[in-house]
Design a protein around this motif. Structure first.
Motif, PDB file in Angstrom:
ATOM      1  N   ALA A  25       0.822  -1.219   0.000  1.00  0.00           N
ATOM      2  CA  ALA A  25       0.000   0.000   0.000  1.00  0.00           C
ATOM      3  C   ALA A  25       0.851   1.261   0.000  1.00  0.00           C
ATOM      4  N   GLU A  26       2.045   1.193   0.569  1.00  0.00           N
ATOM      5  CA  GLU A  26       2.888   2.386   0.624  1.00  0.00           C
ATOM      6  C   GLU A  26       3.500   2.740  -0.730  1.00  0.00           C
ATOM      7  N   ASP A  27       3.399   1.837  -1.730  1.00  0.00           N
ATOM      8  CA  ASP A  27       3.970   2.108  -3.046  1.00  0.00           C
ATOM      9  C   ASP A  27       3.017   2.857  -3.962  1.00  0.00           C
ATOM     10  N   VAL A  28       1.792   3.099  -3.512  1.00  0.00           N
ATOM     11  CA  VAL A  28       0.825   3.793  -4.348  1.00  0.00           C
ATOM     12  C   VAL A  28       0.066   4.809  -3.500  1.00  0.00           C
ATOM     13  N   ASP A  29      -0.119   6.010  -4.036  1.00  0.00           N
ATOM     14  CA  ASP A  29      -0.861   7.076  -3.350  1.00  0.00           C
ATOM     15  C   ASP A  29      -2.239   7.192  -3.990  1.00  0.00           C
ATOM     16  N   VAL A  30      -3.276   6.864  -3.232  1.00  0.00           N
ATOM     17  CA  VAL A  30      -4.643   6.944  -3.752  1.00  0.00           C
ATOM     18  C   VAL A  30      -5.325   8.244  -3.352  1.00  0.00           C
ATOM     19  N   ASN A  31      -4.661   9.061  -2.550  1.00  0.00           N
ATOM     20  CA  ASN A  31      -5.237  10.323  -2.087  1.00  0.00           C
ATOM     21  C   ASN A  31      -4.884  11.447  -3.053  1.00  0.00           C
ATOM     22  N   VAL A  32      -5.327  11.285  -4.321  1.00  0.00           N
ATOM     23  CA  VAL A  32      -4.963  12.221  -5.378  1.00  0.00           C
ATOM     24  C   VAL A  32      -6.169  13.015  -5.853  1.00  0.00           C
ATOM     25  N   HIS A  33      -7.311  12.340  -5.954  1.00  0.00           N
ATOM     26  CA  HIS A  33      -8.511  12.950  -6.528  1.00  0.00           C
ATOM     27  C   HIS A  33      -9.711  12.528  -5.688  1.00  0.00           C
ATOM     28  N   PRO A  34     -10.742  13.395  -5.576  1.00  0.00           N
ATOM     29  CA  PRO A  34     -11.925  13.018  -4.772  1.00  0.00           C
ATOM     30  C   PRO A  34     -12.560  11.696  -5.188  1.00  0.00           C
ATOM     31  N   SER A  35     -12.494  11.348  -6.460  1.00  0.00           N
ATOM     32  CA  SER A  35     -13.093  10.095  -6.918  1.00  0.00           C
ATOM     33  C   SER A  35     -12.250   8.885  -6.556  1.00  0.00           C
ATOM     34  N   LYS A  36     -11.003   9.103  -6.157  1.00  0.00           N
ATOM     35  CA  LYS A  36     -10.061   8.042  -5.760  1.00  0.00           C
ATOM     36  C   LYS A  36      -9.775   7.068  -6.896  1.00  0.00           C
ATOM     37  N   ALA A  37     -10.060   7.462  -8.128  1.00  0.00           N
ATOM     38  CA  ALA A  37      -9.780   6.594  -9.275  1.00  0.00           C
ATOM     39  C   ALA A  37      -8.381   6.836  -9.820  1.00  0.00           C
ATOM     40  N   GLU A  38      -7.868   8.051  -9.649  1.00  0.00           N
ATOM     41  CA  GLU A  38      -6.519   8.363 -10.106  1.00  0.00           C
ATOM     42  C   GLU A  38      -5.532   8.087  -8.980  1.00  0.00           C
ATOM     43  N   VAL A  39      -4.403   7.502  -9.328  1.00  0.00           N
ATOM     44  CA  VAL A  39      -3.396   7.151  -8.328  1.00  0.00           C
ATOM     45  C   VAL A  39      -2.024   7.600  -8.825  1.00  0.00           C
ATOM     46  N   ARG A  40      -1.074   7.615  -7.890  1.00  0.00           N
ATOM     47  CA  ARG A  40       0.322   7.893  -8.239  1.00  0.00           C
ATOM     48  C   ARG A  40       1.187   6.775  -7.668  1.00  0.00           C
ATOM     49  N   PHE A  41       2.102   6.280  -8.506  1.00  0.00           N
ATOM     50  CA  PHE A  41       3.004   5.224  -8.074  1.00  0.00           C
ATOM     51  C   PHE A  41       4.324   5.817  -7.595  1.00  0.00           C
ATOM     52  N   ARG A  42       4.873   5.193  -6.567  1.00  0.00           N
ATOM     53  CA  ARG A  42       6.177   5.642  -6.084  1.00  0.00           C
ATOM     54  C   ARG A  42       7.259   5.346  -7.119  1.00  0.00           C
ATOM     55  N   LYS A  43       7.106   4.248  -7.859  1.00  0.00           N
ATOM     56  CA  LYS A  43       8.059   3.881  -8.904  1.00  0.00           C
ATOM     57  C   LYS A  43       7.277   3.585 -10.189  1.00  0.00           C
ATOM     58  N   PRO A  44       6.816   4.629 -10.874  1.00  0.00           N
ATOM     59  CA  PRO A  44       5.949   4.409 -12.042  1.00  0.00           C
ATOM     60  C   PRO A  44       6.626   3.629 -13.172  1.00  0.00           C
ATOM     61  N   LYS A  45       7.920   3.863 -13.393  1.00  0.00           N
ATOM     62  CA  LYS A  45       8.602   3.173 -14.494  1.00  0.00           C
ATOM     63  C   LYS A  45       8.664   1.664 -14.261  1.00  0.00           C
ATOM     64  N   GLN A  46       8.846   1.270 -13.012  1.00  0.00           N
ATOM     65  CA  GLN A  46       8.919  -0.161 -12.718  1.00  0.00           C
ATOM     66  C   GLN A  46       7.595  -0.848 -13.014  1.00  0.00           C
ATOM     67  N   TYR A  47       6.506  -0.227 -12.617  1.00  0.00           N
ATOM     68  CA  TYR A  47       5.197  -0.852 -12.846  1.00  0.00           C
ATOM     69  C   TYR A  47       4.795  -0.759 -14.311  1.00  0.00           C
ATOM     70  N   PHE A  48       5.243   0.278 -14.994  1.00  0.00           N
ATOM     71  CA  PHE A  48       5.038   0.356 -16.451  1.00  0.00           C
ATOM     72  C   PHE A  48       5.711  -0.841 -17.118  1.00  0.00           C
TER      73      PHE A  48
END
Length: 645
Positions: free
Chosen positions: A299-322
């Motif tokens: 859970a610490e690798d992804v931030d879900v507190n980005v948008h009120p709808s909670k559908a948009e997220v930010r990854f701590r390491k986006p390139k790795q998950y890409f």
């Protein structure tokens, strides 16, 4: 004007503007609360697209009577207790805004019978809220769990109510969000009804594969490929599972592209791009693959507190998950046979009857091919070209020859180039191979192969007849060779394409903006053997051009004009590494398409055999770089059916 503190109702209604956009938003928030409450069955009943009623029932832990009023207060939640928890959110909801926002713009009734330590309360409690008015909780009877009734949405905010769409449109949005949430939670049963008509009924404890097939449709079950990566230490222990659709079932929209992180439905451009990249060259750019991707990660690798709808997220390491998603799907596609099967309608030929049927008009050549095929023994699995040719020549008049000596005529007035070096090998009228030269010793043994209308190649495999688009296949082969050279995937060191300097530079008109684009693209163009220099306010000179393009008689000025136009449209850009890779593929696409064998080019027997030999040496030869199929298969089963055997 004085600064004032806003009343609670107005605060909640403002918050509802962000959280509650339409009836589907209410369904999403309430269903997520049910999942957080450990429900194993969730029922959603909708009337008039949510205009009249939204009812969410579950068998979860419920809400205690003394907490009901607090549950509809703003920023009240049981899911967070300290700021540290924001760094690793493990629940779907966490802000405490949903029920407060919903009740402020509707007539809401909450009925809940809580369960604690495995024991259900003796009775349920009911709380009714209408805007800012709360009625005291009163007892009622119901099964353990919670029922939330939302009626007359936006009754007290008419400006928002008039923006609601037709009930059918609103329900389509509700159905879509329920489908996506159900996709991500295969252990939970979901039942959705609209105006008392059952729409969805999914049992609990399905496997992920069963849930995916139930929701995307059993008709494409055979078009789905399963992939997975587990216990990946380099990704912090993340695990990946999913199902990827065959290229042939790609859709015009992203409706059938599902992304799920830790049971949460998400929309993430990075992961969508990763899925598309995995299908690069297998589907047309305007199509979207059918795929369901499920990632379980810390859970610490992804931030879900980005948008009120909670559908948009930010990854701590986006390139790795890409890379994780792209490589897993790409490998899955490489490991499977992607050759599409030709679809024959049951009405393509009349059912077998002893009486004579009216014939469908067709060319003499095609009729001759079919007539001979009908004479073959049932156990004969294929055909030899020489045998077919001899049989047909006795039955077809000279005015309509089938092959016109296809295997012996060479392509006229064409030079042939080794795409690895760009060196001109020989002229076609010297019977040079139309493909890149192969090392000495290549065994071009006779195979069962035909060239049809100088455009299609017909051969066989163990499943039936294989029909190949000669231009599309050669385009893919050239693209793979050029890519390997420029990126150094085979030799280990990237190399620029061989370039031919022009004795007389080609003059190309280019505006100031276009000249700036060419200057920006200069590092990429040099790698591809193209040199362009400005020589005036509105003119540039093409000083060098790739050797193999010249040898294939590709006109330089139209090619450069198309390249400039694509740059203006944004298709070719090198603003970042990802865009640079896309630009490289786009230009190599253009080169391969212009230089490949064309429909109408006659090929010798050796050239046909070499084309098929090259097909097995490269990946992704089932599709050209534009995503169109290079190959179709007509199965023996379909042939037998069409011929009434």
């Amino acid at each position: 004007m004085k600064i004032r503190k806003l009343p609670t109702l107005l605060i909640n209604q403002i918050a509802a503007g962000e959280v509650i956009e339409r009836p589907a938003s209410i369904v999403k928030e309430c269903v997520e609360n049910s999942i957080d409450a450990q429900a194993t069955q969730i029922d959603i009943a909708i009337e008039q697209g949510g205009h009249q009623l939204i009812r969410i029932s579950d068998n979860g832990l419920g809400i205690a009577e003394d907490e009901l009023e607090l549950a509809v207060s703003p920023h009240a939640t049981s899911k967070l207790h300290s700021p540290d928890q924001l760094a690793a959110i493990g629940t779907l909801g966490f802000r405490g805004e949903a029920l407060a926002s919903i009740s402020s713009v509707s007539r809401t009734k909450i009925t809940s019978r809580p369960t604690r330590d495995g024991k259900a309360a003796e009775a349920a409690a009911v709380l009714e809220v209408e805007g800012s008015r709360l009625s005291p909780p009163y007892p009622a009877a119901c099964a353990p769990g919670t029922i939330i009734d939302v009626r007359d949405l936006f009754f007290n905010t008419p400006a928002r109510r008039k923006f609601l769409r037709q009930p059918s449109t609103e329900f389509a949005q509700i159905n879509e969000i329920v489908t996506r949430i159900a996709m991500c939670n295969h252990n939970i049963g979901f039942r959705l009804t609209h105006n008392d008509r059952k729409i969805t009924d999914l049992p609990p404890n399905q496997t992920r594969a069963q849930r995916v097939i139930s929701l995307v449709g059993k008709d494409i079950k055979n078009g789905l490929l399963e992939f997975s990566h587990e216990d990946l230490a380099e990704h912090g222990g993340a695990t990946l599972w999913g199902m990827a659709g065959l290229p042939e079932i790609a859709r015009a929209t992203n409706k059938f592209l599902y992304l799920c992180i830790n049971g949460r439905v998400i929309k993430d451009r990075n992961l969508i791009h990763a899925v598309r990249e995995a299908y690069r060259g297998l589907i047309p750019p305007e199509k979207t693959p059918v795929a369901a991707v499920f990632i379980e990660m810390p859970a610490e690798d992804v931030d879900v507190n980005v948008h009120p709808s909670k559908a948009e997220v930010r990854f701590r390491k986006p390139k790795q998950y890409f890379g994780l998603v792209r490589n897993a799907i790409r490998q899955c596609l490489l490991d499977n046979d992607l050759m599409p099967t030709a679809k024959l309608s049951d009405d393509a030929v009349p059912a077998f009857r002893p009486v004579e049927q009216e014939k469908v008009p067709e060319t003499e050549a095609t009729q001759a091919f079919v007539d001979y095929f009908k004479k073959m023994a049932p156990k004969q699995k294929g055909f030899a070209y020489q045998e077919v040719q001899r049989a047909i020549q006795t039955e077809v008049s000279k005015e309509a020859p089938l092959l016109n000596d296809t295997f012996t005529q060479a392509v006229s007035e064409q030079e042939v180039v080794d795409t690895e070096t760009g060196e001109v090998m020989a002229a076609a009228n010297d019977a040079a191979p139309i493909l890149a030269a192969e090392p000495q010793g290549l065994n071009l043994t006779p195979v069962k192969i035909l060239q049809i209308h100088n455009s299609f190649v017909v051969t066989e495999d163990d499943q039936g007849i294989v029909i190949i688009d000669q231009h599309a296949l050669h385009e893919r082969i050239m693209f793979e060779k050029l890519t390997a050279r420029v990126l150094g995937t085979n030799s280990g060191a990237p190399k620029s394409l061989e370039s031919q300097r022009l004795l007389m530079p080609e003059i190309i008109e280019a505006s100031q903006n276009e000249q700036e684009l060419l200057e920006e693209l200069k590092p990429l163009l040099v790698r591809l053997g193209i040199e362009v220099e400005p020589i005036g306010p509105h003119v540039v000179a093409l000083q060098a051009f790739p050797s193999f393009l010249y040898s294939r008689k590709v006109e330089a000025v139209p090619f450069m004009r198309e390249l400039i136009d694509k740059s203006l449209e944004g298709a070719i850009s090198i603003n970042d590494p990802a865009a640079e890779e896309n630009a490289l593929h786009e230009v190599l696409d253009m080169m391969s398409c212009k230089a490949a064998i064309k429909a109408g080019d006659n090929m010798t027997e050796d050239q046909l055999a070499e084309l098929l030999a090259q097909k097995d040496k490269f990946e992704r030869t089932s599709n050209c770089p534009h995503g169109r199929p290079t190959t179709l298969r007509l199965t023996l089963k379909d042939l037998y059916k069409q011929f009434g055997r």
